[in-house]
Each structure stands twice: as C-alpha cells, then as structure tokens.
Design an enzyme around this catalytic site. Structure first.
Site, PDB file in Angstrom:
ATOM      1  N   LEU A  40      -0.575   0.903  -6.015  1.00  0.00           N
ATOM      2  CA  LEU A  40      -0.729  -0.442  -6.554  1.00  0.00           C
ATOM      3  C   LEU A  40      -0.448  -0.465  -8.042  1.00  0.00           C
ATOM      4  O   LEU A  40      -0.818   0.450  -8.765  1.00  0.00           O
ATOM      5  CB  LEU A  40      -2.154  -0.950  -6.317  1.00  0.00           C
ATOM      6  CG  LEU A  40      -2.646  -0.911  -4.886  1.00  0.00           C
ATOM      7  CD1 LEU A  40      -4.108  -1.348  -4.839  1.00  0.00           C
ATOM      8  CD2 LEU A  40      -1.786  -1.763  -3.989  1.00  0.00           C
ATOM      9  N   GLY A  51      -8.044   6.292  -7.444  1.00  0.00           N
ATOM     10  CA  GLY A  51      -7.445   5.288  -8.313  1.00  0.00           C
ATOM     11  C   GLY A  51      -6.923   4.122  -7.515  1.00  0.00           C
ATOM     12  O   GLY A  51      -7.661   3.465  -6.789  1.00  0.00           O
ATOM     13  N   ASP A  52      -5.641   3.895  -7.605  1.00  0.00           N
ATOM     14  CA  ASP A  52      -5.013   2.764  -6.918  1.00  0.00           C
ATOM     15  C   ASP A  52      -4.006   3.219  -5.866  1.00  0.00           C
ATOM     16  O   ASP A  52      -3.033   2.534  -5.597  1.00  0.00           O
ATOM     17  CB  ASP A  52      -4.357   1.842  -7.938  1.00  0.00           C
ATOM     18  CG  ASP A  52      -3.307   2.552  -8.781  1.00  0.00           C
ATOM     19  OD1 ASP A  52      -3.077   3.753  -8.571  1.00  0.00           O
ATOM     20  OD2 ASP A  52      -2.719   1.893  -9.661  1.00  0.00           O
ATOM     21  N   GLU A  53      -4.261   4.375  -5.275  1.00  0.00           N
ATOM     22  CA  GLU A  53      -3.344   4.932  -4.277  1.00  0.00           C
ATOM     23  C   GLU A  53      -4.006   4.983  -2.903  1.00  0.00           C
ATOM     24  O   GLU A  53      -5.145   5.423  -2.761  1.00  0.00           O
ATOM     25  CB  GLU A  53      -2.917   6.337  -4.669  1.00  0.00           C
ATOM     26  CG  GLU A  53      -2.154   6.380  -5.969  1.00  0.00           C
ATOM     27  CD  GLU A  53      -1.861   7.792  -6.419  1.00  0.00           C
ATOM     28  OE1 GLU A  53      -0.909   7.954  -7.198  1.00  0.00           O
ATOM     29  OE2 GLU A  53      -2.577   8.731  -6.007  1.00  0.00           O
TER      30      GLU A  53
END
Length: 96
Positions: free
Chosen positions: A8, A49-51
């Site tokens: 993201l 995180g954003d993964e």
C-alpha cells in the site's frame, strides 16, 4: 498455487497526518476488503507495515491468479471513509 504481494502507498502519510488510530483502522479495512475478495480457504496475511500477502491455493487455471489480483486492486481502489476522512490508498500488487 499463487502468491499475491500487495503493498500500500500513502500509509505513512495517513499515520503522520491523521494519527496511528486512523492508520490502524485503514489497515483493518484493507484486510477486510482483501478477505472478501478471495475464497474462504485462501490465506491473507499482513507481513508488516503496509504489506499484505495472499496465498491462493488450489487454482485450476494459473490465469485465475491475475483475475483475483485485479479484483483485489479494484476493491482497494475504492474510497475508504474513516473518522469522516476520505482516504485513497494506492495499492501495488504483483503475482508470483
């Protein structure tokens, strides 16, 4: 079997400008949208995180992975409203 990697964009910006509670709510919304897009027996995991990673098992046709990836991207491209804020995430996905 196929593995989708979803990364993201703008999550750090959300955390920095709107706070971590909004960022956390956004990540929960993303996870929910991905889960609703894939089958019940597929696996969705946040790697950090954003993964996110999606494990698609028991695929009859390898091209189906690309179709699922497209549906995931379309689902995530929709506006998310959290605490009155309209959030646009920019997912990048690749299929291996």
């Amino acid at each position: 079997m196929a593995v989708l990697f979803v990364d993201l964009g703008r999550c750090k910006l959300v955390n920095d400008t709107l706070g971590h509670s909004v960022g956390d709510a956004l990540l929960r919304e993303v996870a929910d949208r991905i889960r609703l897009t894939v089958r019940d027996f597929d696996t969705v995991a946040r790697m950090g995180g954003d993964e996110f990673v999606v494990l698609l098992s028991d695929l009859v046709d390898p091209a189906a992975a690309g179709s699922v990836a497209q549906h995931v991207l379309e689902s995530l491209a929709k506006v998310t409203i959290i605490d009155g804020q309209h959030l646009h995430i920019t997912p990048d996905a690749r299929c291996d």
